[in-house]
Write a protein that holds these residues in place. Structure first.
Motif, PDB file in Angstrom:
ATOM      1  N   UNK A  32       0.828  -1.200   0.000  1.00 36.60           N
ATOM      2  CA  UNK A  32       0.000   0.000   0.000  1.00 36.60           C
ATOM      3  C   UNK A  32       0.866   1.255   0.000  1.00 36.60           C
ATOM      4  N   UNK A  33       2.039   1.192   0.649  1.00 38.95           N
ATOM      5  CA  UNK A  33       2.904   2.348   0.774  1.00 38.95           C
ATOM      6  C   UNK A  33       3.619   2.733  -0.499  1.00 38.95           C
ATOM      7  N   UNK A  35       1.198   8.324   5.760  1.00 39.02           N
ATOM      8  CA  UNK A  35       0.154   8.652   6.734  1.00 39.02           C
ATOM      9  C   UNK A  35      -1.210   8.117   6.297  1.00 39.02           C
ATOM     10  N   UNK A  36      -1.473   8.115   4.973  1.00 35.57           N
ATOM     11  CA  UNK A  36      -2.740   7.588   4.487  1.00 35.57           C
ATOM     12  C   UNK A  36      -2.848   6.087   4.751  1.00 35.57           C
ATOM     13  N   UNK A  37      -1.770   5.360   4.508  1.00 37.64           N
ATOM     14  CA  UNK A  37      -1.755   3.919   4.790  1.00 37.64           C
ATOM     15  C   UNK A  37      -2.033   3.679   6.272  1.00 37.64           C
ATOM     16  N   UNK A  59       4.966   0.523   5.480  1.00 30.71           N
ATOM     17  CA  UNK A  59       4.581   1.733   4.753  1.00 30.71           C
ATOM     18  C   UNK A  59       5.712   2.756   4.703  1.00 30.71           C
ATOM     19  N   UNK A  60       6.463   2.908   5.798  1.00 30.35           N
ATOM     20  CA  UNK A  60       7.511   3.934   5.852  1.00 30.35           C
ATOM     21  C   UNK A  60       8.632   3.654   4.857  1.00 30.35           C
ATOM     22  N   UNK A 110      10.437   3.565  -3.018  1.00 28.67           N
ATOM     23  CA  UNK A 110       9.839   3.159  -4.292  1.00 28.67           C
ATOM     24  C   UNK A 110       8.982   4.282  -4.870  1.00 28.67           C
ATOM     25  N   UNK A 111       9.320   4.800  -6.075  1.00 31.18           N
ATOM     26  CA  UNK A 111       8.428   5.762  -6.724  1.00 31.18           C
ATOM     27  C   UNK A 111       7.052   5.112  -6.944  1.00 31.18           C
ATOM     28  N   UNK A 112       5.954   5.896  -7.036  1.00 29.01           N
ATOM     29  CA  UNK A 112       5.927   7.304  -7.433  1.00 29.01           C
ATOM     30  C   UNK A 112       5.658   8.296  -6.311  1.00 29.01           C
ATOM     31  N   UNK A 113       5.986   8.026  -5.056  1.00 32.26           N
ATOM     32  CA  UNK A 113       5.808   9.037  -4.014  1.00 32.26           C
ATOM     33  C   UNK A 113       6.799  10.186  -4.239  1.00 32.26           C
TER      34      UNK A 113
END
Length: 476
Positions: free
Chosen positions: A130-131, A137-139, A169-170, A176-179
């Motif tokens: 999910x991250x 924070x959304x996860x 998640x962190x 890993x993109x695309x964050x």
């Protein structure tokens, strides 16, 4: 004395000392620290900071001459703008999922697939995947109600579940993109996005495995119970755990508050990364619609509506139940928003001291052992000002200015090192620290003993993994 490191030290003493020793409310301690840090910061440092962010001379001078109260309020408001709606909607999603039995239905489905013994691993792997497309924070918002429902069944594993969510998640969010952090990093360091995605995924697997081992170890030594709270009363969770499966909502309805925002955010991020933004015709209209609905605030609002619809249908259309859920959620969410925004204001005042610029000047021209150098520059900036994304941007800006010609390994390893360094050391100047602390009902001391070491250990394991990989697989 106006050295940025001295100002940082004063700010740390006020926050940590005020909360742990002085028993101050975190909101008061953070605002007081922001006030003192802003007061100690010279105008010249603020001007230099603003210019380094690309602001004009006039805007930089205007910021330096802005009254302290206005600067703090501006940073406070900026943080609320980023996380206010998200936290409010997440609180509604969590409360509604607990009251409707949706969280209980999902927990039973997970246990049916994995068994109780492997449930924490399911949370770890789920939060990692999910991250990748969704912010940390959304996860956390989406998975914490599941952790509370699962903890009612597993009894002594609540802390383990919380740490599994944060561990997965962190790391995915920074590696890993695309964050945003990884996307900026690959552009600045000239790293192919596909290579960063594969490399980040592989390093992330190793670091999350280390995080899981630490989580199991610290869970045995810190028996932190699932605590009663306004948004998740224990009696309510227990009564749902005792219900027959026929009295719970269907799995499809139960998953909708999570899947709706997840699919929309992922779809928007995928389109932005891999498809032409100028697409026309029907495809363009569809893409525009996905972008509109996939904006994180909009996606969480739709997730909250899905959660309320599930509650509405499950409670035989009793509006009193929905009204009570929203009221309780917003009451607890409002406190979290205030504390998190105060943490954001404190972090912003630390940034205006010019501490990132000072770190950059100290490392200028130092090109020996670039991988650990990249890691420690990022770690220092993260610890100093609180934001992992700002730390990654700062470090990649420093390293991209150095010559990487003649390196014995691909610059991918420098990017991965920066990503891992951004995990050290989360504490009270980080808004994410307060989100984890308050939404999981951990005390500040408990979070500093468990959550902060977890990310630090994973970051260090990541550095070791990268050094070994660069030696064995240089990719040049």
């Amino acid at each position: 004395m106006q050295d940025p490191f001295f100002i940082l030290l004063v700010g740390m003493l006020i926050v940590v000392g005020g909360i742990l020793a002085g028993k101050l409310n975190p909101f008061i301690a953070l605002l007081l620290a922001a006030l003192v840090v802003a007061w100690m910061t010279p105008a010249a440092a603020i001007v230099e900071f603003a210019l380094s962010k690309g602001q004009s001379d006039a805007n930089a001078i205007a910021l330096a001459t802005t009254p302290i109260g206005e600067r703090i309020a501006g940073a406070f408001g900026s943080t609320v703008g980023k996380i206010g709606i998200l936290i409010a909607m997440a609180a509604i999603i969590g409360k509604s999922m607990l009251m409707s039995g949706a969280a209980e239905r999902i927990v039973r489905s997970i246990l049916g697939l994995t068994g109780e013994k492997n449930a924490p691993l399911a949370f770890l792997s789920g939060s990692f995947f999910l991250g990748i497309p969704v912010f940390f924070d959304t996860v956390f918002y989406l998975m914490i109600p599941l952790a509370k429902a699962m903890a009612m069944r597993l009894k002594e594993s609540y802390l383990l579940l919380v740490l599994c969510i944060t561990a997965g998640a962190a790391m995915a969010n920074s590696l890993v993109p695309p964050t945003p952090g990884p996307l900026f990093l690959i552009a600045e360091m000239n790293i192919p996005i596909g290579m960063m995605m594969v490399g980040g995924f592989l390093v992330g697997l190793v670091t999350t495995a280390a995080g899981y081992l630490f989580a199991v170890w610290t869970n045995k030594r810190n028996q932190i119970p699932l605590r009663d709270s306004l948004d998740a009363p224990l009696k309510e969770i227990q009564s749902l755990a005792d219900k027959d499966s026929t009295q719970l909502p269907s799995l499809g309805f139960s998953l909708s508050p999570i899947l709706v925002p997840l699919l929309l955010i992922t779809g928007s991020a995928t389109i932005s990364t891999f498809w032409d933004q100028a697409a026309g015709g029907t495809v363009g209209v569809i893409f525009d619609g996905i972008h509109f609905l996939g904006e994180k605030n909009m996606a969480l609002i739709l997730g909250a509506l899905a959660a309320l619809l599930t509650l509405f249908l499950q409670q035989d259309k009793e509006r009193a139940g929905m009204k009570g859920a929203v009221q309780a959620a917003l009451t607890s969410g409002g406190v979290i928003i205030l504390i998190t925004a105060a943490g954001g204001a404190f972090g912003a005042m630390l940034q205006q001291t010019g501490i990132s610029i000072r770190i950059e000047s100290m490392t200028e021209g130092f090109q020996i052992a670039l991988i650990p150098l990249a890691f420690f520059i990022t770690a220092i900036v993260r610890t100093a000002q609180g934001s992992a994304t700002v730390a990654m941007i700062t470090a990649s800006g420093i390293l991209s200015g150095m010559s990487t010609a003649g390196l014995e390994y691909h610059q991918l390893y420098l990017g991965l090192s920066i990503a891992c360094g951004s995990k050290l050391i989360p504490w009270m100047n980080d808004s994410g620290f307060w989100i984890v602390c308050k939404m999981s009902n951990l005390t500040e001391k408990e979070a500093l003993k468990t959550f902060s070491p977890l990310l630090t250990i994973m970051g260090i394991v990541g550095l070791i993994t990268i050094l070994v990989a660069a030696k064995l697989f240089p990719l040049v």
